[in-house]
Design a protein around this motif. Structure first.
Motif, PDB file in Angstrom:
ATOM      1  N   VAL A 189     -41.124   0.895 -19.731  1.00 26.48           N
ATOM      2  CA  VAL A 189     -42.125   1.098 -18.666  1.00 26.48           C
ATOM      3  C   VAL A 189     -42.021   0.019 -17.599  1.00 26.48           C
ATOM      4  O   VAL A 189     -42.984  -0.310 -16.943  1.00 26.48           O
TER       5      VAL A 189
ATOM      6  N   TYR B  71     -43.181   0.979 -13.972  1.00 23.86           N
ATOM      7  CA  TYR B  71     -44.535   1.385 -13.594  1.00 23.86           C
ATOM      8  C   TYR B  71     -45.600   0.664 -14.432  1.00 23.86           C
ATOM      9  O   TYR B  71     -46.442   1.259 -15.074  1.00 23.86           O
ATOM     10  N   THR B  72     -45.530  -0.654 -14.396  1.00 21.08           N
ATOM     11  CA  THR B  72     -46.539  -1.486 -15.054  1.00 21.08           C
ATOM     12  C   THR B  72     -47.323  -2.294 -14.035  1.00 21.08           C
ATOM     13  O   THR B  72     -47.871  -3.335 -14.339  1.00 21.08           O
TER      14      THR B  72
ATOM     15  N   TYR C 129     -49.694   1.198  -9.470  1.00 26.37           N
ATOM     16  CA  TYR C 129     -49.399   2.447 -10.166  1.00 26.37           C
ATOM     17  C   TYR C 129     -50.631   2.976 -10.875  1.00 26.37           C
ATOM     18  O   TYR C 129     -50.960   4.165 -10.816  1.00 26.37           O
TER      19      TYR C 129
ATOM     20  N   CYS D  96     -50.311   8.550 -10.594  1.00 24.54           N
ATOM     21  CA  CYS D  96     -50.088   8.280 -12.021  1.00 24.54           C
ATOM     22  C   CYS D  96     -50.218   9.538 -12.859  1.00 24.54           C
ATOM     23  O   CYS D  96     -49.596   9.660 -13.907  1.00 24.54           O
TER      24      CYS D  96
ATOM     25  N   THR E  42     -46.652  11.359 -12.926  1.00 25.47           N
ATOM     26  CA  THR E  42     -45.441  10.668 -13.351  1.00 25.47           C
ATOM     27  C   THR E  42     -44.935  11.225 -14.679  1.00 25.47           C
ATOM     28  O   THR E  42     -45.687  11.355 -15.631  1.00 25.47           O
TER      29      THR E  42
ATOM     30  N   GLY F  39     -42.468  10.357 -17.670  1.00 23.44           N
ATOM     31  CA  GLY F  39     -41.740   9.223 -18.215  1.00 23.44           C
ATOM     32  C   GLY F  39     -41.073   9.559 -19.525  1.00 23.44           C
ATOM     33  O   GLY F  39     -41.055  10.726 -19.953  1.00 23.44           O
TER      34      GLY F  39
ATOM     35  N   SER G  69     -43.191  11.570 -22.355  1.00 23.62           N
ATOM     36  CA  SER G  69     -43.800  12.884 -22.133  1.00 23.62           C
ATOM     37  C   SER G  69     -43.260  13.938 -23.082  1.00 23.62           C
ATOM     38  O   SER G  69     -43.841  15.018 -23.201  1.00 23.62           O
TER      39      SER G  69
ATOM     40  N   PRO H 146     -51.144  -1.276 -18.994  1.00 22.16           N
ATOM     41  CA  PRO H 146     -50.085  -0.401 -18.468  1.00 22.16           C
ATOM     42  C   PRO H 146     -49.344   0.357 -19.566  1.00 22.16           C
ATOM     43  O   PRO H 146     -49.045   1.548 -19.410  1.00 22.16           O
TER      44      PRO H 146
ATOM     45  N   CYS I  22     -51.559   3.178 -20.821  1.00 22.16           N
ATOM     46  CA  CYS I  22     -51.642   4.290 -19.869  1.00 22.16           C
ATOM     47  C   CYS I  22     -50.364   5.114 -19.850  1.00 22.16           C
ATOM     48  O   CYS I  22     -50.403   6.332 -19.637  1.00 22.16           O
ATOM     49  N   SER I  23     -49.202   4.478 -20.102  1.00 20.41           N
ATOM     50  CA  SER I  23     -47.947   5.221 -20.127  1.00 20.41           C
ATOM     51  C   SER I  23     -47.869   6.153 -21.334  1.00 20.41           C
ATOM     52  O   SER I  23     -47.098   7.114 -21.335  1.00 20.41           O
TER      53      SER I  23
ATOM     54  N   GLN J 195     -50.550  10.911 -22.846  1.00 16.16           N
ATOM     55  CA  GLN J 195     -49.822  12.112 -22.465  1.00 16.16           C
ATOM     56  C   GLN J 195     -50.607  13.375 -22.817  1.00 16.16           C
ATOM     57  O   GLN J 195     -51.469  13.365 -23.698  1.00 16.16           O
TER      58      GLN J 195
END
Length: 541
Positions: free
Chosen positions: A27, A30-31, A35, A41, A44, A46, A49, A72, A75-76, A79
């Motif tokens: 990540v 996008y940390t 973002y 966001c 996105t 990544g 997903s 961050p 949040c990534s 999903q």
């Protein structure tokens, strides 16, 4: 012998590798705060997903366990495929931004736990819940939950089955009315809610108005099976009496009389005039309230009764056919024999029994109780030494005559959890009581083939003889034991070695305050566990 440590699966190793390199690689792009704060966001795509729901949950847990999780990174991992999300172990990472991303990405959540996430403003919490129509379980205890949040739950979470709002200090008694009734549409809401937890509220909300609010919810929510609050028994008794004149219900809500009439009409065709609730579990019940509780809640499967010194627990008060879990606690120490009539009546149907505050005045009372309850799966007992005229009996110092052939056969074939605590350590247990109690324990351990968890605390006799007798050849006892807790126990290092070399499934061994085990012996024990690669956690302090 406990299981040996095994090589981790390729899947687990891969997830660990991902967790170790997320911050610097996965990540990296996008940390940034920009973002997280930008609307892009939500769009996105990544590397996570395509991960399955279960793998995402496991990855989040791995990062939490290793203390690698950041906002961050979290949040990534939020999903669309997530169906369950528990953020109670990282509340400081959950902010307005986090819940915004949850609301736009995780529409399929059926279970959400935000316990202790107190940084989420009430309006953000309401906006989040307004976009999660699939929720079945929601835990927002110890958050900024207020009336607006409960109103949102009422209007948007129609499938909700379980709700925890314990420790939410911004709630007032009137707030709970908004959970059950929509005054704008004049309609009852949350028809499927079955479990409601509301302990530890602000002291200002605990009073007469809250009791009436509980009465309102019990009447308005037809599917409620369990409400956890220490005033529920009082509310049920008010429903039994059907005297609602003192209730202070705001004008925009229906009166308790009207709600009661609606509930009563459902039973009128069956010739019943008494209001009936669907509750199957109720706690904190004074023994004096048991008859009314029984009349209003005939389908109870679990009850926790509090005994007072001047009120006995009459078995005639408990005709419930469905009762399988019983907890009895004493405000003042009482003779265990006073409970035997209850266990004789209900014992065969009980699967769970917890007793607190009883004394072993008669040395055979514990054995008698065991004979009444052959189908127990969980048994929890905290007992006191016998007393005469308010004084503890003096211990008998005669030698114990040990005859294994005289052991009574107490077979509990379904027992998987046993806790036995001597909570009166300042007063010795008389010799005869101690001998019979030890015999009972040995018999239980020998004839409970499914025992998985065992806790023995402050027992007034050595456990060395107990375990050596139980584990003597052919050694068919404790084969499924997973957790063993010995607190302030008289047990030596050789006995612990015997347990670790015997057939069992031990994964957790607690030796807290075992004075017969020295720090040197504990270190040697850890060395042997490591040397043999045993997959067991041993604690000692």
């Amino acid at each position: 012998m406990p299981k040996k440590k095994t090589v981790e699966s390729l899947q687990k190793l891969c997830l660990k590798n991902v967790a170790e390199h997320m911050e610097c690689f996965w990540v990296k792009d996008y940390t940034t705060d920009s973002y997280l704060e930008g609307n892009h966001c939500r769009y996105t795509v990544g590397p996570f997903s395509v991960l399955a729901d279960a793998l995402l949950q496991e990855l989040i847990q791995l990062l939490e366990d290793d203390q690698r999780l950041t906002s961050p990174l979290l949040c990534s991992l939020l999903q669309p495929q997530l169906t369950e999300l528990d953020l109670s172990s990282c509340p400081n990472l959950v902010s307005r931004t986090t819940v915004h991303i949850i609301s736009v990405r995780c529409k399929n959540l059926s279970s959400l736990v935000l316990h202790g996430c107190s940084h989420i403003p009430a309006d953000a919490l309401a906006n989040l819940l307004g976009g999660l129509p699939c929720l079945l379980k929601l835990d927002i205890s110890n958050t900024q939950c207020d009336t607006s949040v409960l109103s949102t739950i009422r209007s948007c979470c129609w499938r909700l089955r379980e709700l925890n709002i314990s420790g939410c200090g911004r709630l007032s008694p009137d707030s709970f009315l908004h959970l059950a009734y929509d005054s704008d549409t004049n309609s009852l809401c949350c028809p499927g809610l079955k479990r409601l937890y509301m302990e530890g509220l602000d002291p200002a909300t605990n009073g007469e108005d809250l009791v009436w609010a509980l009465v309102f919810m019990l009447l308005a929510l037809p599917s409620l099976k369990c409400v956890v609050h220490d005033s529920v028994a009082e509310a049920v008794c008010l429903i039994y009496d059907q005297q609602f004149e003192g209730a202070r219900i705001p004008p925009r809500f229906p009166s308790l009389e009207k709600l009661a009439e609606c509930r009563r009409s459902a039973y009128s065709s069956k010739g019943r005039s008494q209001l009936i609730l669907a509750l199957t579990q109720i706690y904190y019940v004074p023994v004096s309230s048991v008859p009314k509780i029984n009349a209003v809640c005939p389908s109870l499967s679990e009850i926790c009764v509090a005994l007072t010194e001047n009120l006995a627990f009459n078995p005639c008060l408990l005709p419930w056919r469905h009762l399988v879990r019983l907890t009895v606690s004493c405000m003042e120490v009482q003779d265990l024999r006073e409970l035997l009539a209850v266990t004789q009546s209900l014992g065969p149907q009980l699967q769970f029994l917890a007793l607190d505050g009883f004394s072993l005045e008669d040395e055979s009372s514990f054995q008698t109780l065991l004979s009444h309850c052959p189908n127990l799966q969980e048994f929890w007992v905290s007992f006191h030494s016998p007393r005469r005229d308010g004084c503890a009996l003096q211990p008998n110092t005669e030698a114990i005559c040990w005859d294994p052939s005289s052991l009574p056969d107490h077979s509990l074939p379904q027992l998987n959890n046993l806790t036995l605590i001597h909570s009166d350590v300042e007063n010795a247990l008389p010799l005869k009581h101690a001998v019979l109690l030890r015999q009972c324990l040995i018999s239980l351990l020998r004839h409970s083939p499914n025992l998985e968890s065992l806790c023995l605390a402050s027992l007034p006799f050595s456990l060395d003889d107990v375990f050596q007798t139980v584990l003597a050849p052919p050694g068919t006892s404790l084969l499924h034991l997973c957790k063993l807790s010995l607190v302030e126990a008289e047990v030596s290092s050789p006995t612990i070695g015997l347990l670790l070399s015997s057939k069992n499934e031990l994964a957790c061994l607690e030796l807290d305050t075992c004075l017969n085990i020295s720090e040197t012996e504990y270190s040697e024990l850890l060395r042997k566990v490591s040397e043999k690669r045993l997959d067991v956690h041993v604690s000692w302090k």
